[in-house]
Enzyme design. Structure first.
Site, PDB file in Angstrom:
ATOM      1  CG  LEU A  43      65.327  -6.969 131.032  1.00 24.70           C
ATOM      2  CD1 LEU A  43      66.136  -7.844 130.541  1.00 24.70           C
ATOM      3  CD2 LEU A  43      64.599  -5.999 129.963  1.00 24.70           C
ATOM      4  CG  LEU A  44      63.868  -1.590 134.502  1.00 23.12           C
ATOM      5  CD1 LEU A  44      63.338  -0.990 136.118  1.00 23.12           C
ATOM      6  CD2 LEU A  44      65.553  -0.892 134.978  1.00 23.12           C
ATOM      7  CG  ASN A  45      65.629  -2.443 128.729  1.00 27.11           C
ATOM      8  OD1 ASN A  45      65.230  -3.277 128.561  1.00 27.11           O
ATOM      9  ND2 ASN A  45      66.505  -1.878 127.062  1.00 27.11           N
ATOM     10  CG  ASP A  46      67.609   1.553 127.504  1.00 23.67           C
ATOM     11  OD1 ASP A  46      68.216   0.652 128.272  1.00 23.67           O
ATOM     12  OD2 ASP A  46      67.671   1.748 126.815  1.00 23.67           O
ATOM     13  CD  GLN A  62      62.626   0.238 126.326  1.00 21.32           C
ATOM     14  OE1 GLN A  62      63.032  -0.044 125.429  1.00 21.32           O
ATOM     15  NE2 GLN A  62      60.925   1.262 125.912  1.00 21.32           N
ATOM     16  CE1 TYR A 105      62.516  -2.532 121.504  1.00 23.10           C
ATOM     17  CE2 TYR A 105      64.294  -1.865 119.760  1.00 23.10           C
ATOM     18  CZ  TYR A 105      63.456  -3.125 120.456  1.00 23.10           C
ATOM     19  OH  TYR A 105      64.080  -3.789 120.380  1.00 23.10           O
ATOM     20  CB  SER A 106      65.190   4.864 124.494  1.00 28.61           C
ATOM     21  OG  SER A 106      65.332   3.322 125.592  1.00 28.61           O
ATOM     22  NE  ARG A 164      68.792   0.935 119.118  1.00 25.57           N
ATOM     23  CZ  ARG A 164      69.558  -0.113 118.397  1.00 25.57           C
ATOM     24  NH1 ARG A 164      68.950  -0.460 117.564  1.00 25.57           N
ATOM     25  NH2 ARG A 164      70.374  -0.674 119.129  1.00 25.57           N
ATOM     26  CG  ASP A 165      67.692   4.635 121.899  1.00 21.11           C
ATOM     27  OD1 ASP A 165      66.442   4.042 121.819  1.00 21.11           O
ATOM     28  OD2 ASP A 165      69.101   4.509 121.928  1.00 21.11           O
TER      29      ASP A 165
HETATM   30  C1  FRU Z   1      69.178   0.242 125.156  1.00 22.50           C
HETATM   31  C2  FRU Z   1      68.631  -0.556 124.071  1.00 22.50           C
HETATM   32  C3  FRU Z   1      67.629   0.867 123.285  1.00 22.50           C
HETATM   33  C4  FRU Z   1      66.496   0.366 122.526  1.00 22.50           C
HETATM   34  C5  FRU Z   1      66.239  -0.008 123.743  1.00 22.50           C
HETATM   35  C6  FRU Z   1      64.797  -1.228 123.638  1.00 22.50           C
HETATM   36  O1  FRU Z   1      69.920  -0.833 126.660  1.00 22.50           O
HETATM   37  O2  FRU Z   1      68.831  -1.047 123.618  1.00 22.50           O
HETATM   38  O3  FRU Z   1      69.256   1.574 122.008  1.00 22.50           O
HETATM   39  O4  FRU Z   1      65.624   1.473 122.926  1.00 22.50           O
HETATM   40  O5  FRU Z   1      67.187  -0.620 124.606  1.00 22.50           O
HETATM   41  O6  FRU Z   1      64.722  -1.956 124.975  1.00 22.50           O
END
Ligand code: FRU
Length: 487
Positions: A43-46, A62, A105-106, A164-165
C-alpha cells in the site's frame, strides 16, 4: 476479504526477497499505472519529503510492504529530473528505532547547502499499544544514505496522542525555522501546533497552537498541515477529519485550504473569508504536499495521494493499493488555487488518435476538449452497446459540471457517493483529462477545478462517446514509471 492480524500488518521487512513474489504477482495486474507513482508492493499513501535539490526532484511515499493495508510504514524513495519520468530508489527511512517502532509516518524535507534533512513522525507504541509521536530527523547524506539524528521532541502533553506530519518551514524574514504539526486538542478538535528553533537540527521548543479564527471547531483532527506562500498569498493546507461538508457525499476526510495571511509573531492565520476550499473535487485525493525549495514564489508544485483513509479499492484483493496524483502547478487566481498539469507531460504524447475511424478509447491517454458552448456529456469507457462508463456531464442551464462513476462495472466506496459536482458560474470552455490504467484526472477550465479519481475499467468497457458541441483530441501516452523491483 483478507483478515489482517496486527502481527501481519506490523511485520518488519528484513529482506527484499520476502516480497519479491508479491511484486511478481501484482505486475500482472491490469490496473498497474503507466505514468503515476505507485507502490512496488503493498500500500502507498501520503507523498512525503517532496523537494527540488541540486537539480533532482525527490519524492518519497508512505509504504506498507505487505498488502493493501495500513500497517508498518516506511518511507520509499523515488527521483526524477523532470517530474514526469520517475525512478525507484528503494526504502529510505525504516521504522527501526524505539522512537519509530510502529512506523515512519509522514513528513517533509529541508534542503540546506550541506545536506538534505527529512523530518518525519516516529510512531511509537508501547506494549499496551499506547501511542507516542516523536518528531524525528534524518540527514540524507549524499542524497541517498539516511543517517538518523536524535529525535527533536516527543509528544506534547496538552494534546491527545494524535500529533504528526511535521512540515518544516524556513522563514526567510526572521531567519527562524518552524515545524507545523497536525494535532488534536483534548476536546477532540483538529488543530495545528507549532515548534520553532534557530537551527534545523537542534534546540526545538514548543511555540504554541496556531490560531485560525473561525475554524476552532472544524473536524476532530487535522492531518498533513502546511503553510505555503503562493502568488503573494499565505495558504494553509490541511486535511480535516470526521467532518461532513456540503457536496462531498459521505466522505468525512477532506483535503482543502484557506487563503489568508500568516502572522508568525502571533501564530495567527487569518483567513480572507470563511470559505474552506476543497483542493480536489474528485473522489480520491488526500494528504497533498507542496514541493520545498522552489525559487519561484509565484507558483508551487503539489502532489497528493490519489486515495482516501478508510476507503477500499478493487485492487485490495490483488494485495496492492494506492498511487500518487500527477504533480500539478499551483497559482492563485481570483482568490483561489488554480491547478494545472505540468507542460513537461506533453513529451509523453504519442500520435493523436484518428477519431473519424474509431471510438475506442486508449486505456492510457490524454484528452483535450474545447467546448463551443451548451450542454456536454461524455462517457469514458462505455460498453459496446453505448451504455455505462464514467460520465462527465456539464449542464449549461445549472452551470455545473458533474463526474459520476456509478456507470462503471467495478463500483467501490459506493457509500461515500458516486457523483461529485462543482459549479462553473462562467460556463465550461476547456477540459484536459489524463487517463492511466486505473485513474482519471480532469482539469476543468485551465485548472479552475480538478477532479482526481481512481477508476477500474474492465475489458468490456472500451468506448468513448460524446453528446454536445466540442472539439476533441486524444493522444495515447507513453509510460513514465518503470515497474521495477527496487527495495
Ligand atoms: C494521512 C496519515 C498521516 C500519517 C500517515 C501514516 O494519510 O494518516 O497523518 O502520518 O498517514 O501513514
Amino acid at each position: 476479504m483478507k483478515v489482517w492480524t496486527k502481527e501481519a500488518r506490523y511485520r518488519v521487512l528484513k529482506d527484499p526477497e520476502e516480497i519479491r513474489p508479491l511484486h511478481e504477482q501484482i505486475r500482472q495486474s491490469d490496473y498497474r499505472q503507466q505514468y503515476h507513482i505507485q507502490s512496488v508492493t503493498g500500500l502507498l499513501n501520503d507523498p512525503n519529503g517532496f523537494v527540488y535539490h541540486d537539480g533532482v526532484w525527490h519524492l518519497f511515499y508512505q509504504w506498507c510492504p505487505w498488502g493493501a493495508v495500513h500497517g508498518l510504514k516506511y518511507w520509499y524513495h523515488t527521483v526524477s529530473s523532470d517530474l514526469v519520468t520517475w525512478k525507484n530508489l528503494g526504502v529510505c527511512i525504516r521504522p527501526d528505532t524505539e522512537y519509530d517502532n510502529k512506523g515512519a509516518y509522514s513528513g517533509s524535507a529541508l534542503p540546506t547547502p550541506d545536506s538534505l534533512y527529512l523530518y518525519y513522525t516516529g510512531n511509537h507504541r508501547d506494549e499496551n499499544w499506547v501511542r507516542k509521536s516523536y518528531t524525528c530527523l534524518v540527514d540524507l547524506k549524499d542524497r541517498a544514505t539516511p543517517v538518523k539524528l536524535p529525535p527533536l521532541y516527543g509528544p506534547h502533553p496538552d494534546y491527545t496522542e494524535h500529533q504528526r506530519d511535521p512540515k518544516i518551514i524556513h522563514n526567510e524574514e526572521n531567519g527562524k525555522y518552524y515545524i507545523v504539526l497536525g494535532a488534536q486538542t483534548k476536546e477532540k478538535k483538529g488543530c495545528v501546533i507549532i515548534y520553532t528553533s534557530d537551527s534545523p537540527t537542534q534546540d526545538w521548543h514548543f511555540a504554541g497552537q496556531l490560531k485560525v479564527p473561525g475554524f476552532e471547531d472544524f473536524g476532530d483532527m487535522w492531518e498533513c498541515p502546511s503553510i505555503e506562500k503562493i502568488s503573494g498569498y499565505d495558504v494553509l493546507l490541511f486535511c480535516p477529519q470526521h467532518l461532513t461538508l456540503p457536496g462531498r457525499g459521505g466522505t468525512v476526510h477532506h483535503n482543502g485550504y484557506l487563503l489568508g495571511h500568516m502572522d508568525w509573531d502571533t501564530l495567527t492565520f487569518t483567513p480572507d473569508n470563511t470559505q474552506f476550499h476543497v483542493l480536489d473535487f474528485g473522489f480520491d485525493s488526500y494528504a497533498a504536499e507542496c514541493a520545498a525549495n522552489l525559487q519561484d514564489q509565484n507558483k508551487a508544485t503539489l502532489v497528493a495521494w490519489m486515495g482516501l483513509p478508510d476507503a477500499a479499492y478493487p485492487t485490495d484483493e490483488e494485495d496492492w493499493s494506492g498511487c500518487l496524483t500527477l504533480p500539478r502547478e499551483l497559482r492563485v487566481r481570483n482568490r483561489r488555487l488554480i491547478q494545472q498539469p505540468l507542460d513537461e507531460l506533453r513529451q509523453l504524447r504519442g500520435k493523436a488518435v484518428d477519431l473519424e475511424s474509431t471510438d475506442l478509447l486508449p486505456r492510457v491517454c490524454e484528452m483535450e476538449l474545447i467546448s463551443r458552448g451548451g450542454d456536454l456529456a461524455l462517457q469514458l469507457f462505455a460498453k459496446e452497446d453505448g451504455t455505462g462508463g464514467l460520465s462527465i456531464r456539464y449542464d449549461d442551464g445549472a452551470k455545473e459540471i458533474a463526474v459520476d462513476r456509478s456507470g462503471l462495472n467495478r463500483r467501490f466506496n459506493v457509500e461515500q457517493g458516486e457523483c461529485r459536482s462543482r459549479p462553473l458560474p462562467k460556463g465550461l470552455f476547456h477540459l484536459r483529462i489524463f487517463l492511466d490504467r486505473s485513474s482519471v484526472e480532469i482539469f476543468v477550465n485551465d485548472g479552475d477545478a480538478v477532479f482526481s479519481s481512481r477508476i477500474f475499467p474492465t475489458r468490456e468497457e472500451t468506448r468513448f462517446l460524446m453528446d454536445g458541441d466540442a472539439s476533441v483530441r486524444i493522444w495515447p501516452l507513453k509510460s513514465a514509471v518503470k515497474d521495477d523491483f527496487v527495495v
